[in-house]
Write a protein that holds these residues in place. Structure first.
Motif, PDB file in Angstrom:
ATOM      1  N   ASP A   1       0.819  -1.225   0.000  1.00 53.25           N
ATOM      2  CA  ASP A   1       0.000   0.000   0.000  1.00 53.25           C
ATOM      3  C   ASP A   1       0.847   1.268   0.000  1.00 53.25           C
ATOM      4  OD1 ASP A   1      -2.688  -1.384   0.541  1.00 53.25           O
ATOM      5  OD2 ASP A   1      -1.329  -2.210   2.047  1.00 53.25           O
ATOM      6  N   GLN A   2       1.945   1.228   0.737  1.00 54.56           N
ATOM      7  CA  GLN A   2       2.813   2.414   0.809  1.00 54.56           C
ATOM      8  C   GLN A   2       4.259   1.952   0.654  1.00 54.56           C
ATOM      9  OE1 GLN A   2       1.464   3.528   4.796  1.00 54.56           O
ATOM     10  NE2 GLN A   2       1.084   5.562   3.963  1.00 54.56           N
ATOM     11  N   ILE A   3       4.989   2.645  -0.209  1.00 57.93           N
ATOM     12  CA  ILE A   3       6.427   2.364  -0.345  1.00 57.93           C
ATOM     13  C   ILE A   3       7.165   3.659  -0.044  1.00 57.93           C
ATOM     14  CG2 ILE A   3       8.285   1.631  -1.877  1.00 57.93           C
ATOM     15  CD1 ILE A   3       6.297  -0.048  -3.407  1.00 57.93           C
ATOM     16  N   PHE A   4       8.052   3.606   0.933  1.00 58.09           N
ATOM     17  CA  PHE A   4       8.823   4.783   1.326  1.00 58.09           C
ATOM     18  C   PHE A   4      10.279   4.604   0.913  1.00 58.09           C
ATOM     19  CE2 PHE A   4       5.394   4.504   4.487  1.00 58.09           C
ATOM     20  CZ  PHE A   4       4.851   5.771   4.381  1.00 58.09           C
ATOM     21  N   PHE A   5      10.855   5.680   0.406  1.00 56.01           N
ATOM     22  CA  PHE A   5      12.309   5.717   0.163  1.00 56.01           C
ATOM     23  C   PHE A   5      12.773   6.984   0.879  1.00 56.01           C
ATOM     24  CE2 PHE A   5      15.348   4.393  -3.553  1.00 56.01           C
ATOM     25  CZ  PHE A   5      16.307   4.057  -2.623  1.00 56.01           C
ATOM     26  N   ILE A   6      13.295   6.822   2.077  1.00 53.28           N
ATOM     27  CA  ILE A   6      13.608   7.967   2.926  1.00 53.28           C
ATOM     28  C   ILE A   6      15.103   8.255   2.830  1.00 53.28           C
ATOM     29  CG2 ILE A   6      13.582   8.840   5.307  1.00 53.28           C
ATOM     30  CD1 ILE A   6      11.034   7.280   5.745  1.00 53.28           C
ATOM     31  N   PHE A   7      15.412   9.376   2.237  1.00 48.05           N
ATOM     32  CA  PHE A   7      16.782   9.851   2.062  1.00 48.05           C
ATOM     33  C   PHE A   7      17.678   8.829   1.343  1.00 48.05           C
ATOM     34  CE2 PHE A   7      15.533  12.126   6.149  1.00 48.05           C
ATOM     35  CZ  PHE A   7      15.038  13.216   5.464  1.00 48.05           C
TER      36      PHE A   7
ATOM     37  N   ALA B   1      10.781  10.346   8.982  1.00 49.86           N
ATOM     38  CA  ALA B   1      11.962  10.915   8.325  1.00 49.86           C
ATOM     39  C   ALA B   1      12.824  11.693   9.332  1.00 49.86           C
ATOM     40  CB  ALA B   1      11.539  11.817   7.174  1.00 49.86           C
ATOM     41  N   LYS B   2      12.147  12.409  10.236  1.00 52.65           N
ATOM     42  CA  LYS B   2      12.927  13.155  11.237  1.00 52.65           C
ATOM     43  C   LYS B   2      13.711  12.213  12.146  1.00 52.65           C
ATOM     44  CE  LYS B   2       9.898  17.177  11.714  1.00 52.65           C
ATOM     45  NZ  LYS B   2       8.780  17.733  12.455  1.00 52.65           N
ATOM     46  N   GLN B   3      13.109  11.050  12.434  1.00 54.32           N
ATOM     47  CA  GLN B   3      13.754  10.132  13.383  1.00 54.32           C
ATOM     48  C   GLN B   3      14.740   9.179  12.729  1.00 54.32           C
ATOM     49  OE1 GLN B   3      10.998   8.020  15.849  1.00 54.32           O
ATOM     50  NE2 GLN B   3      10.536   9.819  17.065  1.00 54.32           N
ATOM     51  N   SER B   4      14.821   9.208  11.399  1.00 52.13           N
ATOM     52  CA  SER B   4      15.769   8.319  10.739  1.00 52.13           C
ATOM     53  C   SER B   4      17.190   8.801  11.051  1.00 52.13           C
ATOM     54  CB  SER B   4      15.535   8.317   9.225  1.00 52.13           C
ATOM     55  OG  SER B   4      16.026   9.520   8.663  1.00 52.13           O
ATOM     56  N   HIS B   5      18.125   7.920  10.838  1.00 48.42           N
ATOM     57  CA  HIS B   5      19.531   8.281  11.097  1.00 48.42           C
ATOM     58  C   HIS B   5      19.911   9.546  10.315  1.00 48.42           C
ATOM     59  CE1 HIS B   5      23.727   7.618  12.027  1.00 48.42           C
ATOM     60  NE2 HIS B   5      24.002   7.757  10.744  1.00 48.42           N
ATOM     61  N   CYS B   6      19.536   9.573   9.029  1.00 42.18           N
ATOM     62  CA  CYS B   6      19.880  10.748   8.203  1.00 42.18           C
ATOM     63  C   CYS B   6      19.111  11.976   8.655  1.00 42.18           C
ATOM     64  CB  CYS B   6      19.588  10.472   6.733  1.00 42.18           C
ATOM     65  SG  CYS B   6      20.755   9.344   6.008  1.00 42.18           S
TER      66      CYS B   6
END
Ligand SMILES: C[S@@+](CC[C@H](N)C(=O)[O-])C[C@H]1O[C@@H](n2cnc3c(N)ncnc32)[C@H](O)[C@@H]1O
Length: 176
Positions: free
Chosen positions: A71-77, A152-157
């Motif tokens: 349903d949702q695919i994320f590619f974060i940074f 996204a804010k909590q990701s390592h990047c």
């Protein structure tokens, strides 16, 4: 068994899955190809039964049981080099995985207007071109740090970008 499924491409240490990991009715799949980050991801998410972590690159993941079912695919940074070098194969894979009403969402620190590295801007443009060949509807927006979602804010990047005062990002949303 699960009501919805979300895929995180290049999830790194998988911190970005944590804001959604309590939702037991949702399957979260994290793909991370590197040994060290994959091991950290497994450690960080070991308490969540609805999380499936796979040590793969998106283009190598066979994913037969998930075709047309995410349903949702994320590619974060994503690393900018991935956007161009593997754009066609990756966008084709993403669209083969998305469900009928599914959405692909990408956040990147590269902006088309004022990101200083022209090669990175060209990579993002190449990825957008490839996306537009796969789907009907694409939205591209420049957003600020506050508009990033928690994942996204909590990701390592995301944490590094805040520390380095990177304030502008590109949001891409694409639907079939
Ligand atoms: C810049 S990091 C971002 C990690 C994480 N999403 C974050 O925001 O902290 C990009 C990640 O994508 C992974 N990666 C690189 N190429 C990939 C590919 N073809 N498929 C899936 N993941 C990939 C890298 O190993 C790395 O962990």
């Amino acid at each position: 068994m699960y009501k919805t499924k979300a895929l995180f491409i290049g999830c790194g240490d998988a911190q970005e899955l944590l804001p959604l990991a309590d939702q037991q009715e949702q399957l979260l799949i994290g793909l991370e190809p590197t040994d060290e980050l994959f091991a950290r991801a497994c450690d960080n998410l070991k308490d969540f039964k609805n999380v499936l972590l796979i040590k793969q690159r998106i283009q190598d993941w066979e994913a037969a049981e998930y075709l047309g079912d995410i349903d949702q695919i994320f590619f974060i940074f994503p690393t900018p080099a991935v956007l161009r070098g593997q754009a066609k194969v990756n966008t084709a894979k993403i669209f083969s995985l998305l469900s009928q009403n599914g959405v692909f969402i990408l956040y990147t620190e590269v902006t088309l207007t004022d990101w200083p590295d022209p090669d990175d801007r060209a990579r993002l443009q190449a990825f957008l071109q490839s996306l537009s060949e796969e789907c009907l509807s694409i939205t591209v927006a420049e957003i600020n740090y506050e508009q990033l979602p928690l994942m996204a804010k909590q990701s390592h990047c995301g944490i590094l970008f805040k520390a380095h005062n990177i304030t502008k990002f590109t949001l891409i949303e694409a639907k079939k």
